[in-house]
Enzyme design. Structure first.
Site, PDB file in Angstrom:
ATOM      1  N   HIS A   1       0.796  -1.235   0.000  1.00 58.93           N
ATOM      2  CA  HIS A   1       0.000   0.000   0.000  1.00 58.93           C
ATOM      3  C   HIS A   1       0.831   1.289   0.000  1.00 58.93           C
ATOM      4  O   HIS A   1       0.777   2.110   0.904  1.00 58.93           O
ATOM      5  CB  HIS A   1      -1.152   0.010   1.013  1.00 58.93           C
ATOM      6  CG  HIS A   1      -0.869  -0.312   2.444  1.00 58.93           C
ATOM      7  ND1 HIS A   1       0.056   0.343   3.190  1.00 58.93           N
ATOM      8  CD2 HIS A   1      -1.459  -1.202   3.278  1.00 58.93           C
ATOM      9  CE1 HIS A   1       0.023  -0.122   4.419  1.00 58.93           C
ATOM     10  NE2 HIS A   1      -0.867  -1.059   4.495  1.00 58.93           N
TER      11      HIS A   1
ATOM     12  N   HIS B   1      -5.848  -9.016  13.985  1.00 61.18           N
ATOM     13  CA  HIS B   1      -5.982  -7.815  13.137  1.00 61.18           C
ATOM     14  C   HIS B   1      -6.609  -8.259  11.813  1.00 61.18           C
ATOM     15  O   HIS B   1      -6.178  -9.240  11.222  1.00 61.18           O
ATOM     16  CB  HIS B   1      -4.577  -7.240  12.930  1.00 61.18           C
ATOM     17  CG  HIS B   1      -4.478  -6.060  12.031  1.00 61.18           C
ATOM     18  ND1 HIS B   1      -5.502  -5.168  11.830  1.00 61.18           N
ATOM     19  CD2 HIS B   1      -3.435  -5.614  11.266  1.00 61.18           C
ATOM     20  CE1 HIS B   1      -5.099  -4.223  10.985  1.00 61.18           C
ATOM     21  NE2 HIS B   1      -3.861  -4.479  10.617  1.00 61.18           N
TER      22      HIS B   1
ATOM     23  N   GLU C   1      -6.777  -6.724   8.835  1.00 60.21           N
ATOM     24  CA  GLU C   1      -6.257  -6.340   7.521  1.00 60.21           C
ATOM     25  C   GLU C   1      -5.909  -7.631   6.760  1.00 60.21           C
ATOM     26  O   GLU C   1      -5.471  -8.624   7.346  1.00 60.21           O
ATOM     27  CB  GLU C   1      -5.025  -5.417   7.656  1.00 60.21           C
ATOM     28  CG  GLU C   1      -4.682  -4.773   6.323  1.00 60.21           C
ATOM     29  CD  GLU C   1      -3.751  -3.554   6.425  1.00 60.21           C
ATOM     30  OE1 GLU C   1      -3.198  -3.288   7.507  1.00 60.21           O
ATOM     31  OE2 GLU C   1      -3.568  -2.884   5.377  1.00 60.21           O
TER      32      GLU C   1
ATOM     33  N   ASP D   1      -3.661  -8.879   4.941  1.00 60.64           N
ATOM     34  CA  ASP D   1      -2.380  -9.609   4.972  1.00 60.64           C
ATOM     35  C   ASP D   1      -2.363 -10.620   6.120  1.00 60.64           C
ATOM     36  O   ASP D   1      -1.548 -11.550   6.115  1.00 60.64           O
ATOM     37  CB  ASP D   1      -1.174  -8.665   5.039  1.00 60.64           C
ATOM     38  CG  ASP D   1      -1.283  -7.574   6.080  1.00 60.64           C
ATOM     39  OD1 ASP D   1      -2.406  -7.208   6.472  1.00 60.64           O
ATOM     40  OD2 ASP D   1      -0.223  -7.066   6.505  1.00 60.64           O
TER      41      ASP D   1
ATOM     42  N   HIS E   1      -2.530  -1.409  14.178  1.00 58.75           N
ATOM     43  CA  HIS E   1      -2.554  -0.366  13.210  1.00 58.75           C
ATOM     44  C   HIS E   1      -3.956   0.038  12.729  1.00 58.75           C
ATOM     45  O   HIS E   1      -4.135   1.054  12.064  1.00 58.75           O
ATOM     46  CB  HIS E   1      -1.656  -0.866  12.046  1.00 58.75           C
ATOM     47  CG  HIS E   1      -1.890  -0.474  10.680  1.00 58.75           C
ATOM     48  ND1 HIS E   1      -2.049  -1.319   9.616  1.00 58.75           N
ATOM     49  CD2 HIS E   1      -1.953   0.772  10.152  1.00 58.75           C
ATOM     50  CE1 HIS E   1      -2.172  -0.662   8.504  1.00 58.75           C
ATOM     51  NE2 HIS E   1      -2.121   0.605   8.789  1.00 58.75           N
TER      52      HIS E   1
ATOM     53  N   ASP F   1       1.013  -6.250  13.984  1.00 57.12           N
ATOM     54  CA  ASP F   1       1.843  -5.312  13.210  1.00 57.12           C
ATOM     55  C   ASP F   1       2.929  -4.615  14.046  1.00 57.12           C
ATOM     56  O   ASP F   1       3.992  -4.269  13.513  1.00 57.12           O
ATOM     57  CB  ASP F   1       0.965  -4.225  12.584  1.00 57.12           C
ATOM     58  CG  ASP F   1       0.269  -4.672  11.312  1.00 57.12           C
ATOM     59  OD1 ASP F   1       0.720  -5.646  10.684  1.00 57.12           O
ATOM     60  OD2 ASP F   1      -0.724  -4.024  10.931  1.00 57.12           O
TER      61      ASP F   1
ATOM     62  N   TYR G   1       9.285   0.609   8.642  1.00 55.30           N
ATOM     63  CA  TYR G   1       7.915   0.151   8.891  1.00 55.30           C
ATOM     64  C   TYR G   1       7.177   1.162   9.773  1.00 55.30           C
ATOM     65  O   TYR G   1       6.039   1.547   9.494  1.00 55.30           O
ATOM     66  CB  TYR G   1       7.990  -1.224   9.573  1.00 55.30           C
ATOM     67  CG  TYR G   1       6.677  -1.926   9.711  1.00 55.30           C
ATOM     68  CD1 TYR G   1       6.256  -2.832   8.744  1.00 55.30           C
ATOM     69  CD2 TYR G   1       5.857  -1.696  10.800  1.00 55.30           C
ATOM     70  CE1 TYR G   1       5.047  -3.482   8.863  1.00 55.30           C
ATOM     71  CE2 TYR G   1       4.643  -2.343  10.930  1.00 55.30           C
ATOM     72  CZ  TYR G   1       4.248  -3.233   9.955  1.00 55.30           C
ATOM     73  OH  TYR G   1       3.045  -3.877  10.080  1.00 55.30           O
TER      74      TYR G   1
ATOM     75  N   HIS H   1       5.104  -9.488  10.931  1.00 53.16           N
ATOM     76  CA  HIS H   1       5.975  -9.307   9.754  1.00 53.16           C
ATOM     77  C   HIS H   1       7.436  -9.357  10.207  1.00 53.16           C
ATOM     78  O   HIS H   1       7.792  -8.764  11.230  1.00 53.16           O
ATOM     79  CB  HIS H   1       5.752  -7.942   9.093  1.00 53.16           C
ATOM     80  CG  HIS H   1       4.362  -7.712   8.584  1.00 53.16           C
ATOM     81  ND1 HIS H   1       3.879  -8.331   7.449  1.00 53.16           N
ATOM     82  CD2 HIS H   1       3.362  -6.932   9.032  1.00 53.16           C
ATOM     83  CE1 HIS H   1       2.628  -7.924   7.231  1.00 53.16           C
ATOM     84  NE2 HIS H   1       2.299  -7.081   8.186  1.00 53.16           N
TER      85      HIS H   1
HETATM   86 FE1  FEO Z   1      -2.102  -3.688   9.302  1.00 56.16          FE
HETATM   87 FE2  FEO Z   1       0.203  -6.197   8.524  1.00 56.16          FE
HETATM   88  O1  FEO Z   1      -1.470  -5.273   8.514  1.00 56.16           O
END
Ligand code: FEO
Length: 409
Positions: A44, A98, A100, A102, A164, A183, A211, A242
């Site tokens: 993104h 979370h 999102e 991913d 996040h 995250d 990040y 991540h």
């Molecule tokens: Fe806010 Fe790794 O997604």
């Protein structure tokens, strides 16, 4: 503090060795079962030169829990790693820290493999998952005040809204001193190494800074609150969603997050510019000279060659931000405009800024750049303009004028 290294286009393989499709045991009975995305180069709007990982974790106890999933296209990779440990039918709980995509993108593919599993998420997560995927019969929201006993281990949950997304939460396993904060503390690095000390602090810190600067930055207040919550927990491993797992640099990373979330800067400057015929670049070099005269290190970022996500990494700890653009068609240059839109959205605080640039006749760009820097809430220094090609005398004038605005180290 050592000056951070700059990493350029290391193609998705920071370390030596091979990826395997095996699960990796990170604590007795706790496994990394995530996926490695070596190909991704944009996340993104953020250039992921090193790729990334989506980390999912399996906790095997009397009841078995899968914590988070991976991007949908890497579902098979995660499933293979889970099967390396157990039959997925044995999974009792899927935790979505979370929503999102991913991390949630494989949930719908996973559920048919886990017929007895409940899907647990935060109250905000419940609503977001349903808006993504429709009604999910297995979905239940957690009670943030009470944990879930697996057997020897407990899953506790800490809501971390806006770190996040509004739904973000961390899972904490007190018996293992293990925090899974999704995250938070992540880094976009694709590597076969799973731990910070296997990859090295310099690269982990640099990618965690990138990040933070590009993803977490707008939520500094919420990050500070989350760090306060974590202070009360006994932690010897942080397994984010991540990049690599922290076991040797937990204290270092928490200290960096304290600094970044507090918008604490160092005596550093970043000069960001685009030039057309070299005049704005000459001005940039003169401003650089003024900083160096005062002993202040400078990062020069030319938007033609430097990506805005790398510019933000350099800006993260810099007290001074100088943005230069010539005037093109009554406007600032398009890359400068894109950068300023990005910068404004990331909501930095506590910075000094100035605009500069050359022009032929209209000269609107400097005022436009200055206007956006003011909207960012920065403490503004006087802008400088030069018509066509600044001569030696004009450049010396810019340097002298600018030196007056800088307090030395
Ligand atoms: Fe806010 Fe790794 O997604």
């Amino acid at each position: 503090m050592p000056r951070p290294i700059r990493i350029k286009l290391v193609v998705g393989s920071p370390g030596r060795g091979k990826d395997t499709m095996k699960a990796i045991e990170i604590k007795k009975g706790v496994y990394w079962v995530g996926a490695i995305d070596r190909k991704i180069r944009e996340f993104h709007g953020y250039k992921t030169h090193l790729g990334t990982t989506y980390n999912a974790y399996l906790v095997v106890d009397d009841r078995t829990a899968l914590i988070d999933t991976v991007k949908e296209h890497l579902f098979d990779e995660m499933l293979e790693r889970i099967k390396d440990v157990i039959d997925p039918k044995q999974i009792d709980l899927i935790i979505s820290n979370h929503s999102e995509m991913d991390h949630s993108g494989s949930i719908l593919k996973m559920l048919p493999h886990t017929p007895k599993a409940s899907l647990l998420t935060s109250p905000n997560g419940e609503s977001i998952l349903e808006k993504h995927f429709g009604k999910i019969p297995a979905l239940k929201k957690i009670d943030p005040a009470s944990g879930t006993k697996l057997g020897k281990r407990t899953l506790n949950f800490a809501l971390m809204p806006m770190v996040h997304w509004p739904d973000s939460m961390a899972t904490y396993i007190p018996e293992e001193k293990l925090l899974l904060p999704n995250d938070a503390f992540g880094q976009h690095i694709a590597s076969h190494e799973r731990f910070d000390d296997e990859l090295g602090w310099n690269i982990v810190r640099e990618e965690a800074a990138k990040y933070y600067a590009n993803i977490v930055m707008p939520y500094g207040t919420q990050v500070s609150k989350a760090l306060d919550t974590l202070e009360g927990l006994d932690i010897d491993m942080i397994a984010p969603s991540h990049g690599v797992i922290l076991r040797s640099h937990i204290k270092d990373m928490k200290a960096e997050y304290r600094k970044w979330s507090g918008n604490i800067t160092e005596k550093k400057a970043v000069i960001v510019y685009e030039t057309m015929w070299g005049s704005t670049e000459k001005m940039a070099n003169e401003i650089r000279g003024a900083f160096e005269e005062k002993g202040i290190p400078v990062d020069m970022m030319d938007l033609v060659t430097d990506d805005i996500s790398d510019v933000m990494t350099r800006i993260l700890e810099a007290e001074y931000i100088c943005v230069g653009s010539p005037t093109l068609n009554n406007n600032m240059m398009p890359k400068v405009s894109a950068f300023l839109t990005y910068l404004k959205g990331l909501a930095l605080k506590n910075r000094k800024a100035m605009a500069f640039g050359s022009y032929g006749w209209g000269g609107q760009s400097v005022g436009q750049v200055e206007g956006i820097l003011k909207e960012c809430g920065f403490d503004m220094m006087e802008s400088v303009k030069a018509q066509y090609v600044p001569d030696k005398e004009q450049l010396e004038g810019i340097r002298k004028k600018f030196e007056g605005h800088i307090s030395g180290s």
